[in-house]
Design a protein around this motif. Structure first.
Motif, PDB file in Angstrom:
ATOM      1  N   LEU A  91     -10.110   3.882 -10.831  1.00 42.27           N
ATOM      2  CA  LEU A  91     -11.151   3.304 -11.682  1.00 42.27           C
ATOM      3  C   LEU A  91     -10.580   2.233 -12.605  1.00 42.27           C
ATOM      4  O   LEU A  91     -11.215   1.186 -12.828  1.00 42.27           O
ATOM      5  N   ASN A  92      -9.383   2.467 -13.123  1.00 42.95           N
ATOM      6  CA  ASN A  92      -8.770   1.452 -13.979  1.00 42.95           C
ATOM      7  C   ASN A  92      -8.494   0.163 -13.205  1.00 42.95           C
ATOM      8  O   ASN A  92      -8.728  -0.943 -13.699  1.00 42.95           O
ATOM      9  N   LEU A  93      -7.992   0.289 -11.981  1.00 40.57           N
ATOM     10  CA  LEU A  93      -7.765  -0.893 -11.144  1.00 40.57           C
ATOM     11  C   LEU A  93      -9.083  -1.598 -10.834  1.00 40.57           C
ATOM     12  O   LEU A  93      -9.153  -2.834 -10.827  1.00 40.57           O
ATOM     13  N   LEU A  94     -10.140  -0.825 -10.587  1.00 32.97           N
ATOM     14  CA  LEU A  94     -11.457  -1.414 -10.342  1.00 32.97           C
ATOM     15  C   LEU A  94     -11.945  -2.178 -11.568  1.00 32.97           C
ATOM     16  O   LEU A  94     -12.555  -3.251 -11.447  1.00 32.97           O
ATOM     17  N   CYS A  95     -11.683  -1.641 -12.754  1.00 28.84           N
ATOM     18  CA  CYS A  95     -12.048  -2.345 -13.986  1.00 28.84           C
ATOM     19  C   CYS A  95     -11.246  -3.635 -14.140  1.00 28.84           C
ATOM     20  O   CYS A  95     -11.789  -4.673 -14.547  1.00 28.84           O
ATOM     21  N   ILE A 110       0.827  -1.215   0.000  1.00 33.83           N
ATOM     22  CA  ILE A 110       0.000   0.000   0.000  1.00 33.83           C
ATOM     23  C   ILE A 110       0.856   1.258   0.000  1.00 33.83           C
ATOM     24  O   ILE A 110       0.559   2.235  -0.683  1.00 33.83           O
ATOM     25  N   SER A 111       1.961   1.233   0.761  1.00 32.15           N
ATOM     26  CA  SER A 111       2.765   2.447   0.934  1.00 32.15           C
ATOM     27  C   SER A 111       3.917   2.568  -0.047  1.00 32.15           C
ATOM     28  O   SER A 111       4.461   3.656  -0.225  1.00 32.15           O
ATOM     29  N   ALA A 112       4.291   1.479  -0.713  1.00 29.34           N
ATOM     30  CA  ALA A 112       5.482   1.494  -1.559  1.00 29.34           C
ATOM     31  C   ALA A 112       5.251   2.274  -2.853  1.00 29.34           C
ATOM     32  O   ALA A 112       4.133   2.303  -3.378  1.00 29.34           O
ATOM     33  N   PHE A 152      -7.450   7.934  -1.534  1.00 36.96           N
ATOM     34  CA  PHE A 152      -7.410   7.042  -2.683  1.00 36.96           C
ATOM     35  C   PHE A 152      -5.995   6.648  -3.072  1.00 36.96           C
ATOM     36  O   PHE A 152      -5.810   5.722  -3.869  1.00 36.96           O
ATOM     37  N   HIS A 153      -4.996   7.287  -2.515  1.00 33.67           N
ATOM     38  CA  HIS A 153      -3.636   6.790  -2.674  1.00 33.67           C
ATOM     39  C   HIS A 153      -3.514   5.441  -1.963  1.00 33.67           C
ATOM     40  O   HIS A 153      -2.923   4.500  -2.494  1.00 33.67           O
ATOM     41  N   VAL A 154      -4.075   5.347  -0.760  1.00 33.73           N
ATOM     42  CA  VAL A 154      -4.099   4.081  -0.029  1.00 33.73           C
ATOM     43  C   VAL A 154      -4.933   3.054  -0.786  1.00 33.73           C
ATOM     44  O   VAL A 154      -4.536   1.897  -0.965  1.00 33.73           O
ATOM     45  N   ASN A 155      -6.100   3.473  -1.251  1.00 32.43           N
ATOM     46  CA  ASN A 155      -6.977   2.550  -1.980  1.00 32.43           C
ATOM     47  C   ASN A 155      -6.297   1.968  -3.210  1.00 32.43           C
ATOM     48  O   ASN A 155      -6.481   0.784  -3.536  1.00 32.43           O
ATOM     49  N   ASN A 156      -5.518   2.786  -3.906  1.00 35.42           N
ATOM     50  CA  ASN A 156      -4.844   2.283  -5.102  1.00 35.42           C
ATOM     51  C   ASN A 156      -3.848   1.183  -4.758  1.00 35.42           C
ATOM     52  O   ASN A 156      -3.696   0.216  -5.510  1.00 35.42           O
ATOM     53  N   GLY A 157      -3.160   1.334  -3.635  1.00 35.31           N
ATOM     54  CA  GLY A 157      -2.265   0.264  -3.196  1.00 35.31           C
ATOM     55  C   GLY A 157      -3.024  -1.006  -2.869  1.00 35.31           C
ATOM     56  O   GLY A 157      -2.592  -2.125  -3.200  1.00 35.31           O
ATOM     57  N   ILE A 158      -4.186  -0.876  -2.216  1.00 34.97           N
ATOM     58  CA  ILE A 158      -5.005  -2.032  -1.870  1.00 34.97           C
ATOM     59  C   ILE A 158      -5.559  -2.691  -3.128  1.00 34.97           C
ATOM     60  O   ILE A 158      -5.516  -3.923  -3.285  1.00 34.97           O
ATOM     61  N   LEU A 159      -6.076  -1.879  -4.036  1.00 37.80           N
ATOM     62  CA  LEU A 159      -6.643  -2.422  -5.275  1.00 37.80           C
ATOM     63  C   LEU A 159      -5.569  -3.083  -6.127  1.00 37.80           C
ATOM     64  O   LEU A 159      -5.819  -4.116  -6.765  1.00 37.80           O
ATOM     65  N   GLN A 160      -4.372  -2.500  -6.149  1.00 35.67           N
ATOM     66  CA  GLN A 160      -3.273  -3.113  -6.887  1.00 35.67           C
ATOM     67  C   GLN A 160      -2.921  -4.471  -6.291  1.00 35.67           C
ATOM     68  O   GLN A 160      -2.669  -5.453  -7.017  1.00 35.67           O
ATOM     69  N   THR A 161      -2.923  -4.557  -4.963  1.00 35.35           N
ATOM     70  CA  THR A 161      -2.646  -5.834  -4.305  1.00 35.35           C
ATOM     71  C   THR A 161      -3.714  -6.850  -4.643  1.00 35.35           C
ATOM     72  O   THR A 161      -3.419  -8.015  -4.960  1.00 35.35           O
ATOM     73  N   ALA A 162      -4.985  -6.441  -4.589  1.00 32.34           N
ATOM     74  CA  ALA A 162      -6.085  -7.357  -4.907  1.00 32.34           C
ATOM     75  C   ALA A 162      -5.973  -7.850  -6.345  1.00 32.34           C
ATOM     76  O   ALA A 162      -6.130  -9.045  -6.619  1.00 32.34           O
ATOM     77  N   THR A 186      -8.103  -8.198   5.539  1.00 33.73           N
ATOM     78  CA  THR A 186      -7.106  -7.141   5.745  1.00 33.73           C
ATOM     79  C   THR A 186      -7.227  -6.075   4.667  1.00 33.73           C
ATOM     80  O   THR A 186      -7.209  -4.868   4.963  1.00 33.73           O
ATOM     81  N   LEU A 187      -7.357  -6.505   3.426  1.00 33.36           N
ATOM     82  CA  LEU A 187      -7.494  -5.552   2.326  1.00 33.36           C
ATOM     83  C   LEU A 187      -8.761  -4.710   2.486  1.00 33.36           C
ATOM     84  O   LEU A 187      -8.729  -3.486   2.361  1.00 33.36           O
ATOM     85  N   VAL A 188      -9.874  -5.371   2.774  1.00 32.71           N
ATOM     86  CA  VAL A 188     -11.145  -4.662   2.934  1.00 32.71           C
ATOM     87  C   VAL A 188     -11.070  -3.692   4.103  1.00 32.71           C
ATOM     88  O   VAL A 188     -11.552  -2.556   4.036  1.00 32.71           O
ATOM     89  N   GLY A 189     -10.446  -4.122   5.196  1.00 32.55           N
ATOM     90  CA  GLY A 189     -10.359  -3.283   6.389  1.00 32.55           C
ATOM     91  C   GLY A 189      -9.532  -2.030   6.194  1.00 32.55           C
ATOM     92  O   GLY A 189      -9.712  -1.035   6.908  1.00 32.55           O
ATOM     93  N   LYS A 190      -8.603  -2.052   5.216  1.00 36.30           N
ATOM     94  CA  LYS A 190      -7.735  -0.903   4.978  1.00 36.30           C
ATOM     95  C   LYS A 190      -8.294   0.071   3.938  1.00 36.30           C
ATOM     96  O   LYS A 190      -7.723   1.141   3.722  1.00 36.30           O
TER      97      LYS A 190
END
Length: 485
Positions: free
Chosen positions: A211-215, A100-102, A142-152, A132-136
């Protein structure tokens, strides 16, 4: 065994980048000697996460970590387990937060490690991953969200090429139960915030990346089967996808014509999704005709800049998938439809790109090799050829007639002015696309279009380029075209 610290690892990794071969060898030997010791991986991850360390050292650490996981994470009865249980748990405890932070450059390396670990351990030995992903997930950051979505996405994307099995479906269902509600909330919030920040270029860049990660994740979750959740909410998702397929905003456009921006990537991802649905879930995809019309219109207006290449290729791939389906034949059966597709979509995208001209000038052997082997798959040109082959499946005579008209026009223009060699190049490329119905890389054409006189075209338009060695001095690429034919 030597004590492993961030400092000793940083020093050794720095030495692996040295120009001195002996110094590199000693550093590599040290790292190899300590990597199987307990507690090696914790300081390595701490070094990756250290904002005080040099960025090259952090990248080297992330690369070493990825290779360390690749070498030793998977175990079997025939191999020794070289990573302790404590280190395995430490990795899984720290890795999501680190992803998430990298920075993005490090995320790519860490993401591959996540994928390997998830393939081995998720969900049985890593059940907390999704929670863990959902909880974060954050409603504001959305900078944090992008890290989570990228991980997912990193965890889920392997399903795209996986063989169907009970184990795979159990894994997907587990994720669907834990992830989809939160996913839809983030999807809706992202859509709303894009509207609210329509004039904020910096915010749009972050939100469109989200949005791209969500797609991408949408495709991951739907690639094997149509989940009931997405079937129930299809109208909502498709409405939003259509909205962004036609979305325009100067604040969202990238500055570099050679590199796709976030908006172009979003649209390309949406084309990938609707192609999946057209191919796999046609009976449930009530919005298909609307998307056919929209993509068709988009392909006739999108620019020639390199940044649109992936979008155009995926748009044509979607049309090819639809047109090859006999049940959707009526969408293209209008008298002028095929003529317009050939004239306004196929021909403009069959023109030789400037980048290919430059490649031919710089490295003609590489150009010929790539052209003959078909390693330019995914390019506009190949997508145009694939669309023609799709049209031939359902409208053989009509497509052959329409394309033959354009081919003869281009040949006539070249005959009138041989300096206009691009006309001959596109004519020969499209002649091959219309004539060859099926081919195999090792054998060439295995089935040809019976409506095309392949031998006559060869004798009239190809042989002259092969017979005279010194011909085509002003346009040697035509000789390469003749060799490919």
């Amino acid at each position: 065994m030597a004590q492993v610290t961030q400092q000793s690892l940083a020093q050794s990794l720095q030495q692996t980048l040295s120009a001195n071969a002996q110094e590199r060898k000693q550093a590599e030997q040290f790292l190899k000697s300590v990597e199987h010791g307990e507690h090696f991986v914790v300081p390595l991850l701490q070094l990756v996460n250290s904002t005080e360390a040099d960025e090259h050292i952090r990248f080297a650490a992330s690369l070493y970590f990825k290779n360390f996981v690749r070498r030793g994470w998977a175990t079997s009865d025939e191999t020794e387990d070289t990573i302790s249980a404590a280190d395995r748990q430490a990795v899984k405890s720290e890795l999501v937060g680190l992803m998430i932070s990298a920075p993005k450059k490090l995320q790519l390396q860490l993401g591959e490690a996540v994928s390997i670990i998830a393939e081995c351990d998720f969900p049985e030995r890593w059940p907390e991953l999704i929670t863990t992903l959902v909880g974060k997930l954050s409603a504001t950051d959305f900078h944090v969200n992008n890290g989570i979505l990228q991980t997912a996405h990193t965890v889920f994307k392997g399903w795209r090429s996986a063989f169907r099995s009970d184990e795979l479906y159990a894994k997907i269902n587990y994720v669907l139960n834990e992830f989809t509600e939160a996913y839809m909330q983030v999807f809706a919030t992202t859509d709303r915030l894009i509207g609210e920040h329509a004039n904020n270029r910096a915010a749009l860049q972050v939100l469109l990346h989200s949005l791209n990660l969500l797609c991408q994740i949408y495709y991951d979750l739907n690639c094997q089967d149509l989940p009931p959740f997405f079937e129930d909410h299809m109208a909502e998702f498709m409405q939003t996808f259509h909205k962004y397929l036609v979305y325009t905003n100067v604040q969202a456009e990238g500055d570099d014509d050679d590199v796709a921006g976030d908006l172009e990537e979003v649209k390309a991802s949406i084309c990938e999704i609707i192609e999946l649905y057209a191919n796999r879930y046609e009976e449930d995809f009530a919005q298909l005709p609307q998307f056919v019309e929209t993509v068709w219109s988009m392909l006739t207006t999108v620019g020639a800049a390199h940044k649109y290449d992936t979008l155009v290729s995926r748009g044509m791939a979607f049309l090819r998938t639809v047109v090859r389906n006999p049940r959707q034949r009526q969408l293209f059966a209008n008298g002028d439809s095929l003529q317009l597709i050939c004239e306004r979509i196929v021909i403009p995208n069959a023109v030789l790109p400037t980048a290919d001209e430059e490649l031919f000038e710089d490295d003609p052997m590489q150009f010929v090799r790539r052209d003959v082997e078909g390693s330019d798959a995914g390019s506009r040109r190949e997508a145009a050829a694939d669309l023609v082959r799709g049209l031939l499946d359902q409208f053989g005579a009509e497509t052959t007639q329409a394309m033959s008209r354009f081919i003869m026009q281009s040949l006539a223009q070249y005959a009138a002015n041989s300096a206009d060699w691009r006309q001959k190049d596109v004519a020969m490329f499209m002649a091959t696309s219309v004539a060859v119905v099926a081919s195999v890389g090792a054998l060439g054409a295995t089935r040809v279009n019976s409506l095309v006189d392949v031998a006559d075209f060869y004798n009239t338009h190809v042989v002259p380029h092969l017979r005279a060695v010194d011909s085509d001095r002003d346009a040697p690429i035509l000789k390469a075209d003749a060799l490919k034919y």
